[in-house]
Design a protein around this motif. Structure first.
Motif, PDB file in Angstrom:
ATOM      1  N   THR A 121       0.787  -0.946  -0.064  1.00 51.68           N
ATOM      2  CA  THR A 121       0.013   0.239   0.046  1.00 51.68           C
ATOM      3  C   THR A 121       1.200   1.628   0.205  1.00 51.68           C
ATOM      4  O   THR A 121       0.626   2.870  -0.945  1.00 51.68           O
ATOM      5  CB  THR A 121      -0.951  -0.093   1.072  1.00 51.68           C
ATOM      6  N   ALA A 122       2.174   1.540   1.111  1.00 49.81           N
ATOM      7  CA  ALA A 122       2.757   2.131   0.383  1.00 49.81           C
ATOM      8  C   ALA A 122       3.087   2.822  -0.834  1.00 49.81           C
ATOM      9  O   ALA A 122       3.571   3.987  -1.158  1.00 49.81           O
ATOM     10  CB  ALA A 122       4.046   1.574   1.189  1.00 49.81           C
ATOM     11  N   LEU A 123       3.133   1.586  -1.692  1.00 50.07           N
ATOM     12  CA  LEU A 123       4.176   1.649  -3.116  1.00 50.07           C
ATOM     13  C   LEU A 123       3.018   2.567  -3.848  1.00 50.07           C
ATOM     14  O   LEU A 123       3.249   2.950  -4.917  1.00 50.07           O
ATOM     15  CB  LEU A 123       4.697   0.540  -3.478  1.00 50.07           C
ATOM     16  N   VAL A 124       2.165   1.974  -3.807  1.00 46.76           N
ATOM     17  CA  VAL A 124       0.490   2.487  -4.619  1.00 46.76           C
ATOM     18  C   VAL A 124       0.344   4.134  -4.568  1.00 46.76           C
ATOM     19  O   VAL A 124       0.387   4.866  -5.589  1.00 46.76           O
ATOM     20  CB  VAL A 124      -0.450   1.980  -4.297  1.00 46.76           C
ATOM     21  N   GLU A 125       0.461   4.131  -3.211  1.00 52.50           N
ATOM     22  CA  GLU A 125       0.397   6.104  -2.682  1.00 52.50           C
ATOM     23  C   GLU A 125       1.368   6.457  -3.327  1.00 52.50           C
ATOM     24  O   GLU A 125       1.542   8.215  -3.836  1.00 52.50           O
ATOM     25  CB  GLU A 125       0.678   6.122  -1.142  1.00 52.50           C
ATOM     26  N   LYS A 126       3.035   6.097  -3.736  1.00 53.73           N
ATOM     27  CA  LYS A 126       3.789   7.187  -4.765  1.00 53.73           C
ATOM     28  C   LYS A 126       3.735   6.215  -5.849  1.00 53.73           C
ATOM     29  O   LYS A 126       4.448   7.110  -6.537  1.00 53.73           O
ATOM     30  CB  LYS A 126       5.239   5.913  -4.030  1.00 53.73           C
ATOM     31  N   GLY A 127       2.483   5.820  -7.078  1.00 53.20           N
ATOM     32  CA  GLY A 127       2.629   5.450  -7.980  1.00 53.20           C
ATOM     33  C   GLY A 127       3.930   3.719  -8.654  1.00 53.20           C
ATOM     34  O   GLY A 127       4.509   4.310  -9.362  1.00 53.20           O
ATOM     35  N   GLN A 128       4.088   3.582  -7.502  1.00 51.56           N
ATOM     36  CA  GLN A 128       5.085   2.547  -7.512  1.00 51.56           C
ATOM     37  C   GLN A 128       4.968   1.180  -7.732  1.00 51.56           C
ATOM     38  O   GLN A 128       6.050   0.117  -7.297  1.00 51.56           O
ATOM     39  CB  GLN A 128       5.963   2.839  -6.962  1.00 51.56           C
ATOM     40  N   LEU A 129       3.661   0.641  -7.791  1.00 48.54           N
ATOM     41  CA  LEU A 129       2.897  -0.954  -8.296  1.00 48.54           C
ATOM     42  C   LEU A 129       3.699  -1.104  -9.658  1.00 48.54           C
ATOM     43  O   LEU A 129       4.352  -0.730 -10.550  1.00 48.54           O
ATOM     44  CB  LEU A 129       1.673  -0.464  -8.538  1.00 48.54           C
ATOM     45  N   THR A 130       3.435  -2.515  -9.535  1.00 48.61           N
ATOM     46  CA  THR A 130       4.194  -3.322 -10.589  1.00 48.61           C
ATOM     47  C   THR A 130       2.500  -4.046 -11.318  1.00 48.61           C
ATOM     48  O   THR A 130       2.630  -4.890 -10.310  1.00 48.61           O
ATOM     49  CB  THR A 130       5.062  -4.322 -10.344  1.00 48.61           C
ATOM     50  N   PHE A 131       2.392  -3.836 -12.900  1.00 49.69           N
ATOM     51  CA  PHE A 131       1.158  -4.314 -13.527  1.00 49.69           C
ATOM     52  C   PHE A 131       1.841  -5.825 -14.191  1.00 49.69           C
ATOM     53  O   PHE A 131       2.722  -5.946 -14.761  1.00 49.69           O
ATOM     54  CB  PHE A 131       0.544  -3.589 -13.926  1.00 49.69           C
ATOM     55  N   MET A 132       0.910  -7.131 -14.070  1.00 49.62           N
ATOM     56  CA  MET A 132       0.863  -7.986 -14.673  1.00 49.62           C
ATOM     57  C   MET A 132      -0.254  -8.108 -15.360  1.00 49.62           C
ATOM     58  O   MET A 132      -1.478  -8.719 -14.963  1.00 49.62           O
ATOM     59  CB  MET A 132       1.635  -9.500 -13.663  1.00 49.62           C
ATOM     60  N   VAL A 133      -0.153  -7.728 -16.899  1.00 49.42           N
ATOM     61  CA  VAL A 133      -1.625  -7.727 -17.368  1.00 49.42           C
ATOM     62  C   VAL A 133      -1.726  -8.512 -18.655  1.00 49.42           C
ATOM     63  O   VAL A 133      -0.577  -8.889 -19.252  1.00 49.42           O
ATOM     64  CB  VAL A 133      -1.616  -6.427 -17.890  1.00 49.42           C
ATOM     65  N   GLY A 134      -2.620  -8.992 -18.818  1.00 46.48           N
ATOM     66  CA  GLY A 134      -3.553 -10.246 -19.295  1.00 46.48           C
ATOM     67  C   GLY A 134      -5.084  -9.366 -20.609  1.00 46.48           C
ATOM     68  O   GLY A 134      -5.307  -8.794 -19.865  1.00 46.48           O
ATOM     69  N   GLY A 135      -4.194 -10.563 -21.638  1.00 45.76           N
ATOM     70  CA  GLY A 135      -5.212  -9.877 -21.981  1.00 45.76           C
ATOM     71  C   GLY A 135      -5.126  -8.996 -23.816  1.00 45.76           C
ATOM     72  O   GLY A 135      -3.929  -9.100 -23.603  1.00 45.76           O
ATOM     73  N   PRO A 136      -5.924  -8.058 -24.496  1.00 47.62           N
ATOM     74  CA  PRO A 136      -5.287  -7.767 -25.886  1.00 47.62           C
ATOM     75  C   PRO A 136      -4.532  -6.671 -25.854  1.00 47.62           C
ATOM     76  O   PRO A 136      -4.792  -5.444 -25.311  1.00 47.62           O
ATOM     77  CB  PRO A 136      -7.078  -7.197 -26.913  1.00 47.62           C
ATOM     78  N   ALA A 137      -3.728  -6.304 -26.613  1.00 49.03           N
ATOM     79  CA  ALA A 137      -2.820  -4.718 -26.751  1.00 49.03           C
ATOM     80  C   ALA A 137      -3.220  -3.786 -27.356  1.00 49.03           C
ATOM     81  O   ALA A 137      -2.869  -3.077 -26.144  1.00 49.03           O
ATOM     82  CB  ALA A 137      -1.556  -5.822 -27.984  1.00 49.03           C
ATOM     83  N   ALA A 138      -4.477  -3.915 -27.486  1.00 48.22           N
ATOM     84  CA  ALA A 138      -5.278  -2.404 -28.019  1.00 48.22           C
ATOM     85  C   ALA A 138      -5.414  -2.101 -26.410  1.00 48.22           C
ATOM     86  O   ALA A 138      -5.791  -1.315 -25.939  1.00 48.22           O
ATOM     87  CB  ALA A 138      -6.054  -2.683 -28.972  1.00 48.22           C
ATOM     88  N   GLY A 139      -5.798  -2.858 -25.876  1.00 47.57           N
ATOM     89  CA  GLY A 139      -6.355  -2.556 -24.166  1.00 47.57           C
ATOM     90  C   GLY A 139      -5.499  -2.361 -23.233  1.00 47.57           C
ATOM     91  O   GLY A 139      -5.996  -1.054 -22.825  1.00 47.57           O
ATOM     92  N   VAL A 140      -4.682  -2.861 -23.655  1.00 47.04           N
ATOM     93  CA  VAL A 140      -3.342  -2.138 -22.398  1.00 47.04           C
ATOM     94  C   VAL A 140      -2.729  -1.056 -22.621  1.00 47.04           C
ATOM     95  O   VAL A 140      -2.791  -0.174 -22.431  1.00 47.04           O
ATOM     96  CB  VAL A 140      -2.268  -3.593 -22.892  1.00 47.04           C
TER      97      VAL A 140
END
Length: 287
Positions: A121-140
């Motif tokens: 939660t400390a990292l989300v407040e700084k905008g430093q999360l890591t996202f692992m995204v699955g799905g169509p590239a256009a949506g990403v």
């Protein structure tokens, strides 16, 4: 972009607060309205109302049952979607659950991504999360302006469901580190070395890592630090790892052992405590 946050738990509330601070237009829905109001953002009456007002919808809920319930029905997320909306399912859930809700989203002309996160939660407040995204590239690509406000890294890891798979893989390592830290500290304490001394060495040794660093206060002063990730969710995630391993034929002996410890700790009334409390549970077993 207009963003809807579905779920105002620790991570969902953190995302809402971060986006609000960056100037984004944010609306929040949560089953308990008080939690949504506490974010300081606009509050929707239903998940459908929240989704209807957004370009990007981020869902952050505790488990698979909550996710399935949130999408379906006349007040659910899917009912409010319009063509072109991007839904980012960021909850830590079974990849099959993501695929189950996909027709509800695509049936409305919207796009579904599974984009769980790694980080505190400390990292989300700084905008430093890591996202692992699955799905169509256009949506990403369409969701990226919002994800970039929340995370320092956005990995597109494959087709829908891949994000959930990689998140479980990441958590397998994180929860193994948590277990190993707890065991090593209890071992040293029982042998007469203070936990702070041991932690200082661990943090500056070959095992030093981002996780070891940011969990330091929780392990050293467990009664003074707020819960970041509770032990009942640790058990839930390790059970998801177990299920995925069984489906794909991957043996997970260490994860199985860690699941047994986490389950026992929850049964011993440690479930609402921080994941670092596995050390307190082990201290009890050690007499």
């Amino acid at each position: 972009m207009r963003v809807a946050i579905i779920g105002a738990g620790r991570m969902g509330a953190g995302m809402a607060g971060r986006l609000r601070e960056t100037g984004a237009e944010v609306v929040v829905w949560n089953r308990t309205r008080e939690k949504a109001s506490a974010t300081g953002c606009a509050v929707a009456q239903t998940a459908a109302e929240a989704a209807a007002s957004a370009d990007v919808v981020i869902v952050s809920l505790a488990d698979d049952a909550a996710v399935l319930a949130a999408y379906d029905g006349p007040d659910g997320v899917a009912a409010g979607l319009t063509e072109g909306t991007v839904v980012v399912e960021s909850s830590t859930i079974d990849p099959e659950t993501v695929r189950r809700v996909e027709p509800l989203v695509t049936g409305r002309g919207a796009v579904l991504l599974d984009g769980p996160v790694s980080g505190s939660t400390a990292l989300v407040e700084k905008g430093q999360l890591t996202f692992m995204v699955g799905g169509p590239a256009a949506g990403v690509d369409r969701a990226r302006p919002v994800l970039d406000l929340l995370g320092r890294q956005v990995f597109h890891v494959g087709d829908l469901g891949s994000g959930a798979v990689v998140k479980l893989a990441v958590n397998t390592v994180v929860l193994a580190l948590n277990q190993a830290l707890a065991e090593s500290l209890v071992l040293a304490e029982r042998a007469g070395v203070p936990r702070e001394t041991t932690y200082e060495v661990l943090a500056n040794s070959a095992v030093g890592s981002a996780f070891v660093s940011y969990k330091r206060a929780a392990f050293e002063r467990p009664d003074e630090v707020p819960v970041a990730f509770s032990l009942d969710l640790v058990a839930k995630d390790l059970d998801l790892v177990r299920q995925l391993g069984e489906r794909v034929g991957a043996r997970m002996p260490q994860a199985d052992t860690n699941l047994g410890v986490a389950t026992a700790a929850v049964a011993a009334s440690f479930g609402d405590r921080d994941m670092s409390a596995v050390a307190a549970y082990l201290r009890g077993l050690s007499g």
